[in-house]
Every structure is written in structure tokens, then in C-alpha cells.
Design an enzyme around this catalytic site. Structure first.
Site, PDB file in Angstrom:
ATOM      1  N   GLY A 194      39.010  42.159  14.399  1.00 36.56           N
ATOM      2  CA  GLY A 194      40.184  42.512  15.185  1.00 36.56           C
ATOM      3  C   GLY A 194      40.347  41.597  16.385  1.00 36.56           C
ATOM      4  N   CYS A 195      41.485  41.735  17.062  1.00 39.44           N
ATOM      5  CA  CYS A 195      41.808  40.822  18.164  1.00 39.44           C
ATOM      6  C   CYS A 195      40.868  41.034  19.356  1.00 39.44           C
ATOM      7  CB  CYS A 195      43.270  40.970  18.567  1.00 39.44           C
ATOM      8  SG  CYS A 195      43.797  42.656  18.919  1.00 39.44           S
ATOM      9  N   TYR A 196      40.841  42.261  19.906  1.00 40.58           N
ATOM     10  CA  TYR A 196      39.898  42.529  21.004  1.00 40.58           C
ATOM     11  C   TYR A 196      38.454  42.254  20.573  1.00 40.58           C
ATOM     12  CZ  TYR A 196      43.338  45.078  23.963  1.00 40.58           C
ATOM     13  OH  TYR A 196      44.379  45.444  24.767  1.00 40.58           O
TER      14      TYR A 196
END
EC number: 1.2.1.38
Lengths: 352, 352, 352, 352
Positions: B148-150
Site C-alpha cells: 500500500g501507499c502509506y
């Protein structure tokens, strides 16, 4: 104290009414309705109101609007006209921020808003809510169809040039070839979940929209005709979306007729608006900024004639949610109830 | 040429895949599906692609995804796991940008994503798509659950401190008290019509969200445990919404253990990422900006130890749609098909 | 009426003082100085003030500040201390919005501000202008060193946890390991022409700055020590620049000590600020937004304990130009002159 | 490989040249000069270039520009004309992004730029750098005065209506009454420290500027006259500042002459630009967005005739730093050296 109710207060014009009415010394806010949010304190939706506005949304049934002196409709088009008859019968005066009572021609209304008009008789007596043009009529009106956001800026920008008040009926500009290149912040689209006004879509971006035809066009042309006292009006109106929250900037273009080449247009505007509390004609050469009216009911105008040629450029700024909606509504309310016109409308714009 | 299909390409990660794959010399984009928009040219939804990407959305039925070499899922959670079995049977390799194949613990998946996992057996073989950590496994993977991004920013920010690769298993920081104060642009919320991410709501504003618990927390903790090789990990993760389109900035805090007071952390990070094409350890004292990676697959890190005290501050920036999603996916694709890892990922960030 | 002068009113805190003082019923604004802009009406620099504030900038010589009851310094550091002695001798009370009278340790002042302190004797009697902490002392103060913008948010966020007022001296958190991850809009950098805060540089971007050491760090630590009544305080302070005009959001992290695991922190905060007009402890689970205080003197706090674990997360928002500067100054002025603390400070935040 | 030097690369057009030239397969960047920053790696000023562009700024003396095949001037006005003679003598071809070689009338140049022209003889042979109009002349030019950002959008927007190429010399519109209401992102003001373009001043705001007269007005009128083949041209040009980084949107208004009421303007535009690689005439009814060309050399046009009346509205968007400056310069470079016109200019716009 004037008892005031608000129908449909969950949108941006609703919260702006709350913000300003909460500080209005002669208004008692008795109810704000939202069937969907009934029971929720308004400060839960708008945390800016925490500790300052302590009422909750109520259902229309619980709101007892018929006991108000005045009711604002901060609703989608079509709601006010459905409730107007009953409220008027109870002696309540109505200020509609939507379009139900703006267009006098019901066929035009149907064409642009896609619904039949439910009370053409009430429409006939409705007054167009633009205090600078209709001040006297507003004082005694029972129903106000408040001027729209773009239309306010365009009409007040062209008015000194076309109104016979100071021109003595002489034509100064070619009214068959008016142009309004208008720009609005995205709050003008309301608090509706739509892809086009997401920050990820609308920020760092600029575009026109509604070029083929915008609902405000017939409203503006109707207003300009009324101001001019003739029907010889044709406007090209191109709205644009600006990546900012609030503010409208209309850049108006008009072709000066040869017989008016010597008119002092700066003075014309200054004279026309000399006694207006909310219209500021700026010094020659100014370029008004939308932020200079952010959160205030002020509208600012600057008059230009580039190169001394035959084209006039009028720059107009306003806060679309205040002078273009809620503030204008309160201005009408003040007139309707014999209060000072600027009562509760003295907030200074937030800058920076 | 590798035949690639995209399932669900109407969102932001979809258009980013299109933008980058269109310029990838070894990829042939064969289909992009959207049941809702089937028939519409992708360039009609994203005018940036006009003249450059000439395919239209197709229905899943017409897409013939089983003839692809690889398929990206740029879909909501739950879609990839419904189609994985069939595609794998046809020999197609899968890169899922959603969360279906990230959490190895199906109970955790159900808790955070509110749906049962449909193919726990495939999940078992799925590789977590974070090339800097799992490069070798990705090369032979059939199914990638893309980071995921985070989580990408947090894991790559803490990795040099907890991985035994360079520390030799010695503990440098108190892994029971990790903090990630993360900030994201609103494109992280996707191209969904929601009030909270309207420009009029989210611009000129800053706030935290998901403080009670965010779906990325279990993913990050799982990843950190895998990197550290032990389970002694506890993270406080507070995400915030920044009024910008793209970019993630994670500010990481870690308490240095007394036995590591003399470690040269700058050198540790530089050594750890010495050969990584997409991780840039900036010079000591730097403060990376999200715009420095706008539109690029680069991730930048700066290491700080304010006042020489016992707290490490690690600053990490990435473009959430590129290194945090689509670019990372193409990076995995390149690895899976034996191509140079940076092929098609050489765009320089747009600045200003 | 209290006669008030402003020294150096061309910056953002100056215009904010003007905006609020113009609507303050007990203040007469007698002069605003700017040597550079002497003679220019203030409304020429800030068109938002047109028609509302009708004075012009004057030279310090013409301003007759010694005839004021109170003088605000909205100046760069170093100006107030050069003029304080003379004004005090004339019986004028001083509110300095800069840092001249904040740090009690002159060596610290010299280190962070790069200039010797010119009046250590006056510094000794100066009161730190943070009404929620020093209310009684402010009432009789002759000189106020007004709390800085970041320091206000950090101190009021940690105060209930460390002040002995409600804890009875018991330690609740590890005060040697406090973290403030703070974010500010760019108006915090003032109205100075600098490349780094140009819209083309700072918008659609996010970054940390001053990680090595920020001037507000010693101020905050001094304040926290005073609140706690002990020196056992160590803060890691990382400020960030948010692409917005106004607003500070501080995300505070504190490690709960085992002996305080059962404390009801929500209640602690609510009790601590029960009677404060400008501190709003929001309901459990809230995430305050900076826009909810835009243009207002309110500060909002939310208390979180993610997962019920041992880390407290305190979220604090304020308008850096109001509660973080000019509004706070007027709050002190009201206290100094025996007026209601919230007089002239009742503007409701502008939202959206 | 073509050896290319850049004079004055610290501004936004400089970094854009670097971004695009770094990916140009036939260009070798040999030097970039900045007397002030000599010795500093360009990637220190623009961290987006870290790891991708590895040269440092050099002094003009060290740059050995006379050994280049071509030199770009990304400098303030006045620099290129001081160095042109010497470079031309050395056989170097010049592309000036400033205004030194745009206006053929030196009196006009002096009037608008406040300096005498230093080399009127070189000016005479200079070609105006707008490939869509002057393609053939550019191929053999020694000196290019590159078209400005606004002028590119206005000229390419009006060209199909006034060029005799497809109209056969017939007049379609009233060329004495052209209007361009243009809007630009703030990067158009360059990377100069100025109060007016600070984020705190320019964001959440909209205003016009330069209404009295803008330097681009004579350039546009000169260009339109050249395209039309007659001098019967009069333009009202009102530029506005949009709170975004990049992008120009020009809304053009023209009055259709009665004899052209039956012209199919959509088709006229499509035919006129049928073979242009960088001009995209969008389908009827479109409203182009500036973000659709963010970072790309594309320019998009939409043609409107609201209500079928006598006013044409042409909407034009471009990236002011690419098609309006650096990209256009590289387009000219490609033509000058016989390369494919779009080489190195194939970046797809970044959206969102």
C-alpha cells in the site's frame, strides 16, 4: 426580535446564514430543518459553530415554521415553491436562495430547471432580491427570489452603463454584444459529492463549463432588461471553475458606442453607487481580488478602458456565499423588517 | 512484448498505469476493463491521454484477460480474489493494487476489510509487492499483493533500522514504540464522489483521520515484523489529509537504544539502499519535498537526529500513485518478466 | 475607550489586529506605524479594510505612541526591546507579538535570535502571554511577551497532562520523551518575499523544515517546564509546511506511564479546560480541522489513545494568526484592562 | 548528438529544459550557466533532478558555449541580445525564451521592456518561434525569438479564423474587436521572490492584472497581423492570475461577420490543425482543462458558438512552461536540426 427559520440548512448557504444570523442582534433563529439530519446539532456538521450555535436540525414538522416572521429557503430548486403558499397564508415572509422565484417567465423556468412551476400566482408578486436595484420593492415584499451569485456580479457590473438613472436614457454601450467572462470558486457547486469538484480533480486546474448555456444566463438577461428598461440585450456568458473555495470574479466586456466616447466612466460608476453600503467602486486602475471580500457582504468594482480604446472592461468581485447568497438574503431581511441594511453584515473580509 | 491487461481502470491508479505503460517499450496493453464505462475510449475520461492511448474500456467478458501474460487489478478490495483462480489457471500472473493479497492472516483481513477471504490458498503463495524487500521472491511470483501507499513509505523508512542485514541482529531502536505521523494528498482517497474530499472541504485545511485504527496499520506491522525477523513491533500510526493532489510524507520517530548511541545512522541508510534504483537517501540535513517525486517512482529519505539526542526522525516522501501504487506495480512487473527494473519508470518528477 | 497603537502593522499579524480591533467596542485605534509606508492608508495595502479602517500608516515620530494606553508590536524580533523602556516610562503597557520577551534566559535568546538582549531588566518582569496558563499575572502585567504560534498549540495540548493542577503532582506521561509533529500554513512565514513560500513552490507540496532546531523549541520547553513545575522535560519538535494559508495542526505524542494507565484522559482534558472561553475539548474520537478555527480565536483539542495502548495522541488546531498571534494579543489586552476576555473576539470561523 | 548549452538555468523554464533534454535521445547537454550559483549541482536546487541530471551550474566563462551547436537563453530580457553576436559568429544557433527577439519594431521593444535594443541587425533575421505558424522558416533560422506563453495560446486560438490558408482571404470575424480573457498559473511570474505570488497572497484568490497594458499585447498583435496578412487587428487582452502552479487558459471571443454565419467553425479548426503533432482540436462541446496538458507540450482547443449566435468562443489550454516556453523551444530545436518534431517531447500529461 425577528423570528427566523431556515429550511434545508446543511449546504454552504445554510451554514453561512447560521454564521451571520448568530451574530445578528435583532434575529432569533428558531429552527433549521433537514429531514435527513434531524436531531443532529448543527455544530456536529460544521465544527466552526461549536459553542456558538446551539440548535439542532429538526424535521419540517417539528420546526413550526408558520410561527416565524421570516423563512429562508437554502434548498435545491423546487422546494420553496412547494411550501410558499402555506407559509404566506400564515403571514410568514419568504426569502428563497434558490431559483424558484427568479425567472418571471414560467416557460423559461421549466426549460432551464426541468420542472413545472407550482405557483405562478405567487411568482407574480415575488420581488427579485437585489437590493441595489430593487430596494424599495423589497421593503414590502412577501416573497423574495434572491439574485443568484453570478447574476449579482454581472448585473451590478453592467447596471451603471445601462440604467437610465444617470445616463438619462442615452445609450453608452452596444447592449447587443455584452460579454461576461466569469470565474467562480468551487463552493458555488454546493456541498454535493461529485467527482468534478473533488480536490484531486479541481485543484491545480482551470476550465470553463456550461459554455453552451448556463441557468444564470436567462436570469441575468431578464435582470439587465429590467435595469435598462428595454429588451435590446444580448449577453455571452462563459463561467469558469477556479481552484479556490469562495469568490466570484466577473470580467465584463462592453463596446462603447461612438456617442459615449467622452463619458467619464469612472465617475459614472462612483456616482451610481455613491450611497451603497455594499458596493465599493475602487480607484481607477485597480484590480480587485476575490480575497478582499472573503466572508464579507462587500462587492468591489473596477472600471477599465484599456488603451483608451472602445472597449470597456469592468472587473467585479464578490463572495459567492455572502453577497452572492446568504449575506444578500440577510440584506433583504433587514430591508423587509425596517432594520439598518447592514445589520449583522459588518464582518470584515478575512485577508490573508 | 508482454501482453498486459488492467481490470478496473477508471480510478487514479488505473490512469497512472495507462500513462506509464503507454511509454513502456516492452509492454503491449491489450485491454482495460470497466463494466460501467464499457465502450468509452479511456481518453474521454482522462483527456490527458488524448492522442496517446487509443483503447476503450471493455467489459470483462470482451477483455480476454486469460490471454494476457499479466493482469493488474486497479479495483476495490475483493475483486482480485474473485478472479484470481481462473486467471492463474490460464497461466496469467497477477499484480493486485488493492489489499486482497497483502495480509497473510485472513482473520485480520476480515476484520479490517469486512469481507471473508475467498482464496486463502492463493493468498499463501502471494508475495508482498515491495521490491526493495522482496526482490528475489517477486521474480518468480505468480501473485503479487502490492504494498500500500502509506506502508511503502513507513516500511522503507524503518527498514535499515530493524533489518538484520546490516545491523547483524543487534537492536538499534525501541521497536515497541514506533511512531509514524503520515500525511497524504487527497488522491489517496481515490476518484470517488465524497463530501470530505471536495475542494471546498479539503483545501486550505488540514486534519488527521483514522486515528482509532487505519487499514494500513496491520499491513505495516506485518511488514515490519517480516523485515525485522521478530514480532516485537508496535506502531502508532496517525494519517493526515494534506490539501494537495499527490504525495505522501511520513515523519517517523524512533527511540534510539543506548547501545546504539554511536551508530552512524546516515551511513547505515546510505549503505542499506546503496544499490536501489528508486530509493534516494538524501544528504544529512535534508528535508525532502513531496513535489520532488511528483509523477515519478522515486522515494526519498532523510535521516535526522535532532540535537544529537535519543530520538531519530526519518523523513520519507513518495508519490502515492506511483511508488505507492502503479509505479511500484510496474517495478514488480519488470522483475517478474526479467526486464530492467526501471524500464518505463524513468520519468523525472514534475517540479514546479 | 482604550487608546491602542500598533508598531509595524504591514505584516499579517498587523492586518489581523486591525481587522479585530476595528470591531472591538472598547478600543480606539490611534496609530499604526510603518516607516516605509508612512502616509499610505492601510486599506491600500489590504483592500479588505476599504471603507472599514480609515487610518494611514504613520512614522514612529508622528504616531505619539506615548499617549496610548497600550501598544502592540507586530514587528520583527528586536524592535520591541529597543522601544520598551521609553514607553513603559510613559505609562504605556506593551504587548509584543515577536520573541523579545518570551525567553527568560538571555543566553538562549541570543543563541536562537542572533542578537544581544537590550533590556534584561524589563525581560525579568515580562509575563508570558498565554492566558490559559498565566491569566492572573497578565492582568497586572506591564509587558507581555506573547506566546508564539506553535508554542501555543503545543503547550495547551500537553498542559492537562503535566500541570499539577488536576494530576496532584502525579506523573502521567514520560515527559522526557515528548513529540510534537506540527504543521503550519504558510502565513506563519509572514509577508516576506521569499522563494520558498511562493505559491509555485509551496502549493501541491509538503515538507518538514527546521528539524535540526527551531526557535520555538526553547520557548516550548521553557513553557512546559513552567506548567509542569519541574525541569524534567524533553521535546522533539518537527514543524512542517502545509500548502494552505492559515492554520496550525499539532499532533502530539506522549507515552503513558504504567501508573496512569487507568486515567480517563478525555475527562482530564475536559475538566482542565472547563471554563476556558477559547479552548474547545472536542468529543472523544474527534479529528479537529484547521478550517474550523479559520479567522477565530478558538483552539480545539481532541484526545486519542489508539488501540488503548500506551501512547496518547493529542490533536490541536488553531489559527496561527489569531489564537497564535493577534487574537491572543487582544485576549491579553482585555485581561490587562479589565474587559470581558472575549470582547472583540467573537468572530465565528469561516467554513467552508 | 547535438551539443546544447543553457544560459541562466535557475528559473522554471531552465529546470523544464533540463527535465526534457535529459530524456532527449539526440541531445548532449554540455553546460548550464548561472554566475550566482556556479559550482552548485543543478539537482541541489531542484531535487527532482537528483540522480538524473548530474551537471553543475558553471560560470559563463567556463561554459564554453561557443562550442555548442545550440544555446537556449532562459534568462531575463536583455541577456540574449548581449551575447548573440559572438555566439552566432562561432556558428552557434540561438533559441531565446525571453523577449529580445520577438518584437520586430525596436521602438515597441524599448517601450515595453524599458531598454534599447542592442542588435537590431540580428533582430531582423530572427524568426518568431511558433512552429505551427513558422515551421519552414524555423528549420533554417540562426536565431529564434520564442513565442511567449500567453501569445502562443492566443495566436493559435485565433489563427484558423484569420489565416488566409483555409479562408481563402475571406473575412470570417471582426478582427477589430478581438478579446482574449486569459488566465495563468503563478509559475508564469517566474521563480522570483515577490510578495504578490506568495502562497499566502495568491492562493484561494483570483484577480486580473496588467489590464492597462501587458507586454504580451504588442507581441500578440504583431503575430496576428502576420498570420492574417493584414494590419486590421485590434485585441483587448486581460490576463488573470489563477491559484495554481502551471497552465494557461485563454478564453477568446470573436464576433462572426454576417457573411460567415454558415461556416462550420469546428471543421475549420480541425482542418487547420489536421497534421499538427501538438495541437489537439477537441470534439464540439468540449471544455479543455489545463491539467490535461500539465507537463506536456500539447495545446488543446475547443470551439463554441453559444446559442448559435454571432459570438465565437474559443477555449485554449497549454502548459505555460512547456508549450508556452521550454517545450516549444525544444520543438524548434528539433526542427532546426532536422530531427522528428516531437523527439523528447512525448511525456504524457500528469493527471490527476
Amino acid at each position: 426580535m425577528i423570528k427566523v427559520g431556515i429550511v434545508g440548512g446543511t449546504g454552504y448557504t445554510g451554514v453561512e446564514l447560521l454564521r451571520m444570523l448568530a451574530q445578528h442582534p435583532e434575529v432569533e433563529l428558531t429552527a433549521i430543518t433537514s429531514r435527513k439530519e434531524a436531531g443532529m446539532p448543527v455544530s456536529e456538521m460544521y465544527s466552526s459553530l461549536r459553542g456558538r450555535v446551539n440548535i439542532a436540525f429538526s424535521t419540517p414538522e417539528d420546526a413550526k415554521l408558520d410561527q416565524c416572521n421570516a423563512v429562508f429557503f437554502a434548498t435545491p430548486h423546487g422546494v420553496a415553491m412547494a411550501q410558499a403558499k402555506e407559509l404566506l397564508a400564515a403571514g410568514v415572509r419568504i426569502i428563497d436562495l434558490a431559483a424558484d422565484f427568479r425567472l418571471q417567465d414560467t416557460a423559461e423556468f421549466e426549460k432551464w430547471y426541468g420542472m413545472p412551476h407550482q405557483c405562478p400566482d405567487i411568482l407574480k408578486e415575488a420581488i427579485y432580491g437585489l437590493a441595489e436595484i430593487n430596494r424599495e420593492k423589497i421593503k414590502t415584499a412577501r416573497v423574495i427570489g434572491l439574485a443568484g451569485c453570478y447574476p449579482t456580479s454581472v448585473q451590478l457590473g453592467f447596471a451603471p452603463l445601462i440604467s437610465p438613472r444617470l445616463t438619462g436614457g442615452k445609450r453608452f454601450i452596444d447592449t447587443k454584444y455584452l460579454i461576461s467572462d466569469s470565474k467562480s470558486g468551487v463552493s458555488g457547486a454546493g456541498r454535493k459529492a461529485e467527482v468534478g469538484t473533488l480536490l484531486a480533480e479541481a485543484s491545480d486546474n482551470f476550465k470553463a463549463y456550461g459554455v453552451k448555456g448556463h441557468r444564470h444566463l436567462p436570469e441575468i438577461e431578464q435582470g439587465l432588461k429590467a435595469i435598462a428598461g428595454h429588451d435590446d440585450i444580448k449577453l455571452t456568458f462563459v463561467p469558469h471553475l477556479v481552484p479556490m473555495i469562495r469568490g466570484i470574479h466577473s470580467t465584463l466586456y462592453a463596446r462603447i458606442l461612438p456617442e459615449a466616447f467622452d463619458v467619464d466612466f469612472q465617475k459614472l460608476f462612483e456616482d451610481f453607487y455613491a450611497n451603497e453600503p455594499f458596493v465599493d467602486v475602487m480607484p481607477a486602475g485597480s484590480t480587485p481580488e476575490t480575497r478582499s471580500v472573503r466572508g464579507s457582504n462587500q462587492l468591489r468594482i473596477a472600471v477599465h478602458r484599456p488603451g483608451g480604446a472602445d472597449t470597456l472592461v469592468i472587473l467585479v468581485v464578490e463572495d459567492n456565499l455572502v453577497k452572492g447568497a446568504s449575506g444578500q438574503g440577510i440584506q433583504c431581511l433587514n430591508l423587509m423588517f425596517g432594520l439598518p441594511e447592514d445589520m449583522g453584515l459588518q464582518q470584515i473580509a478575512l485577508m490573508p
